[in-house]
Design a protein around this motif. Structure first.
Motif, PDB file in Angstrom:
ATOM      1  N   TYR A  91       0.831  -1.100   0.052  1.00  0.00           N
ATOM      2  CA  TYR A  91      -0.117   0.115   0.054  1.00  0.00           C
ATOM      3  C   TYR A  91       0.733   1.346   0.076  1.00  0.00           C
ATOM      4  CZ  TYR A  91      -2.983   3.738   1.545  1.00  0.00           C
ATOM      5  OH  TYR A  91      -3.748   4.819   1.683  1.00  0.00           O
TER       6      TYR A  91
ATOM      7  N   GLY B  94      -0.916   0.792 -10.618  1.00  0.00           N
ATOM      8  CA  GLY B  94      -1.507  -0.318 -10.394  1.00  0.00           C
ATOM      9  C   GLY B  94      -1.159  -1.638 -10.461  1.00  0.00           C
TER      10      GLY B  94
ATOM     11  N   HIS C 253       4.548  -2.556  -9.725  1.00  0.00           N
ATOM     12  CA  HIS C 253       4.698  -3.338  -8.532  1.00  0.00           C
ATOM     13  C   HIS C 253       5.351  -4.883  -8.956  1.00  0.00           C
ATOM     14  CE1 HIS C 253       2.392  -1.370  -5.357  1.00  0.00           C
ATOM     15  NE2 HIS C 253       1.612  -1.032  -6.498  1.00  0.00           N
TER      16      HIS C 253
ATOM     17  N   MET D 150      -5.353  -4.425  -3.348  1.00  0.00           N
ATOM     18  CA  MET D 150      -6.330  -3.339  -2.399  1.00  0.00           C
ATOM     19  C   MET D 150      -7.667  -3.802  -2.171  1.00  0.00           C
ATOM     20  SD  MET D 150      -4.416  -0.775  -1.750  1.00  0.00           S
ATOM     21  CE  MET D 150      -5.943   0.386  -1.635  1.00  0.00           C
TER      22      MET D 150
ATOM     23  N   THR E  96      -8.949   0.275  -6.436  1.00  0.00           N
ATOM     24  CA  THR E  96      -8.322  -0.646  -7.213  1.00  0.00           C
ATOM     25  C   THR E  96      -6.629  -0.393  -6.629  1.00  0.00           C
ATOM     26  OG1 THR E  96      -7.646   0.954  -9.120  1.00  0.00           O
ATOM     27  CG2 THR E  96      -9.702  -0.174  -9.362  1.00  0.00           C
ATOM     28  N   ASN E  97      -5.917  -1.214  -7.277  1.00  0.00           N
ATOM     29  CA  ASN E  97      -4.441  -0.931  -6.797  1.00  0.00           C
ATOM     30  C   ASN E  97      -3.959   0.507  -7.162  1.00  0.00           C
ATOM     31  OD1 ASN E  97      -4.280  -3.618  -6.162  1.00  0.00           O
ATOM     32  ND2 ASN E  97      -3.077  -4.173  -7.663  1.00  0.00           N
TER      33      ASN E  97
END
Length: 517
Positions: A242, A252, A256, A360, A377-378
């Motif tokens: 997060y 999103g 990552h 998320m 959402t992410n």
């Protein structure tokens, strides 16, 4: 440059007299030692005098380290395709598929037989410019979604751009530009513009779907419930995911996936006596490297610890980085239990792509937070970064130093929160406001909502008289407001009236019913 292949099997290159010095001939088979100077005649040999083994590998250890394996045409093509962002490739493929489906449907219509260029080729690259302009107009006016609904205007634009990239990159038609005015495809462009305006006027695509930010109350609840914590592997992993979005602006999914543990360091600012997380950005959506991005350098991001906060994020990152391999992917699969040192355990395996995509949403589900009225959402963590700094009145330069936006697209992430929205609403309302009229004890009490108004009251001293009128004067201009008429039974005034006025009022004039001051 060696011209051996240009002239068949010739193995020696003669140098013109005007350009030659003491050497009459040079061999095309040069090696790494040529950069040290021109060799003497005794060291120079024609290729025909060099053995096969010598031609193949002059110095095995040097050449193997300096050059890679030979690349085939297929391998080069695959690398070029792989350099295109995944979403862009998917959009290109979808655009071509829509064309193929439309061409098959259109060719099956009787009217198409009488139109020029029948049948429409399923490969759009086979059309010449005139037919591409002709059929492009009909394509953009006729296509719909699979459920029969109209595509939003922005989707039509994306479709055309996908076809344009296919024609340029796959079909080699580099001159294709459907969006630019004044080209041979101007009719196609005009049809696209007309259709987009038509859809917008009909209300299609007006409301855009975008990720909502995570509110501070939701974030605090995740700490209280235990979705984020520093005592378990899952809690650590959740919190790092997060805050990678909120602190460092991760998008999103792909950023990552690409994130490496070596991009994070825990350092100390000795001058300020504070530790901080140093994050060095890698390849991102708006910074792909290559020819266009060679001059753009992404500066590292520092996040300083805040010792007065209950949850120290610098300590959280330090603990997480100490428990995973220092090199390799950032997100490792959390395991249950603890190790022999009572520390949370992580697997060498990484979190799956599907697991990353739903992170998320899982946080909100585990925290029991309702998301029916919001889109989480992410990407919401990145939106929270921009929204938080915007609502705390940070300058755009400070905001983009974290989000790494390179355009004004950052404004799309800035969501006004309640304080700003309510302040705007308050500023646009009429400034005059009804005062509260209350019966307090045996007297009539009037209170003004805002202290910036001066008041002149007109009342009767008799208990059975009604409040007749009131003049509310603003500093800049007077205005008149009528008080509500109260029943006589509710007015128990014994020749007295309590009026609350702001401190700015120096004199208060009471006008009685006989109009004597």
């Amino acid at each position: 440059m060696c011209h051996c292949h240009r002239y068949g099997n010739t193995q020696e290159l003669l140098i013109p007299r005007a350009r030659a010095s003491e050497h009459e001939r040079v061999s095309c088979a040069t090696d790494d030692h040529a950069k040290d100077g021109v060799r003497s005649n005794s060291d120079t040999k024609p290729l025909s005098a060099v053995s096969d083994n010598q031609q193949t590998v002059a110095n095995p250890s040097t050449s193997a380290a300096r050059f890679g394996d030979p690349m085939s045409e297929q391998q080069i093509r695959e690398k070029n395709v792989g350099a295109v962002p995944k979403k862009t490739r998917a959009l290109n493929e979808w655009s071509v598929k829509v064309w193929v489906d439309w061409a098959r449907h259109r060719n099956a219509q009787p009217v198409t037989v009488y139109e020029p260029g029948y049948p429409i080729p399923e490969d759009i690259g086979l059309l010449d410019d005139a037919m591409l302009n002709y059929w492009g107009q009909r394509f953009i006016m006729e296509i719909k979604r699979q459920d029969g609904a109209d595509h939003p205007p922005n989707t039509l634009h994306q479709l055309v751009c996908g076809l344009q990239r296919y024609l340029r990159n796959v079909c080699g038609k580099l001159y294709i530009n459907f969006i630019k005015e004044g080209t041979q495809f101007n009719d196609f462009r005009k049809s696209l513009d007309t259709r987009m305006k038509e859809l917008y006027a009909a209300g299609v695509g007006i409301k855009r779907s975008s990720s909502d930010p995570v509110t501070m109350s939701d974030e605090i609840r995740m700490w209280e419930i235990g979705v984020f914590n520093s005592s378990s592997a899952t809690g650590l992993s959740n919190a790092v995911f997060y805050y990678n979005g909120k602190l460092f602006g991760f998008r999103g999914f792909q950023e990552h996936i690409n994130c490496q543990a070596t991009q994070f360091e825990i350092l100390e600012d000795k001058e300020q006596n504070l530790r901080y997380i140093l994050f060095t950005p890698g390849q991102r959506k708006n910074s792909q490297g290559g020819l266009k991005g060679r001059k753009f350098v992404q500066e590292p991001v520092r996040h300083y610890e805040q010792p007065d906060r209950q949850h120290n994020l610098v300590e959280l990152y330090e603990r997480y980085l100490a428990l995973i391999p220092r090199a390799g992917p950032m997100y490792r699969q959390p395991l249950d239990g603890v190790d022999e040192n009572n520390n949370p355990k992580f697997s060498a395996a990484t979190i799956s792509h599907n697991g990353i995509k739903s992170m998320m949403k899982r946080f909100f589900t585990e925290a029991g937070i309702d998301t029916n009225d919001s889109k989480i959402t992410n990407h919401s963590a990145r939106v929270s970064l921009c929204t938080t700094l915007y609502n705390k009145n940070f300058a755009d330069k400070a905001l983009t130093s974290r989000s790494k936006h390179r355009s004004n697209a950052v404004q799309a992430y800035q969501r006004e929160q309640f304080d700003i929205l309510n302040g705007i609403s308050d500023a646009l309302e009429p400034e005059l406001k009804n005062p509260k009229v209350q019966v307090k004890g045996d007297g009539l009490e009037l209170k003004l909502e805002k202290p910036k108004f001066c008041v002149t009251e007109t009342v009767s001293s008799a208990a059975d008289e009604k409040i007749s009128s009131a003049k509310v004067e603003q500093y800049s201009r007077p205005a008149t407001m009528e008080f509500p008429v109260l029943p006589s039974s509710d007015c128990h005034v014994d020749d007295g009236l309590v009026i609350h006025v702001p401190n700015c009022v120096k004199n208060l004039v009471i006008v009685k019913s006989d109009e004597k001051k």
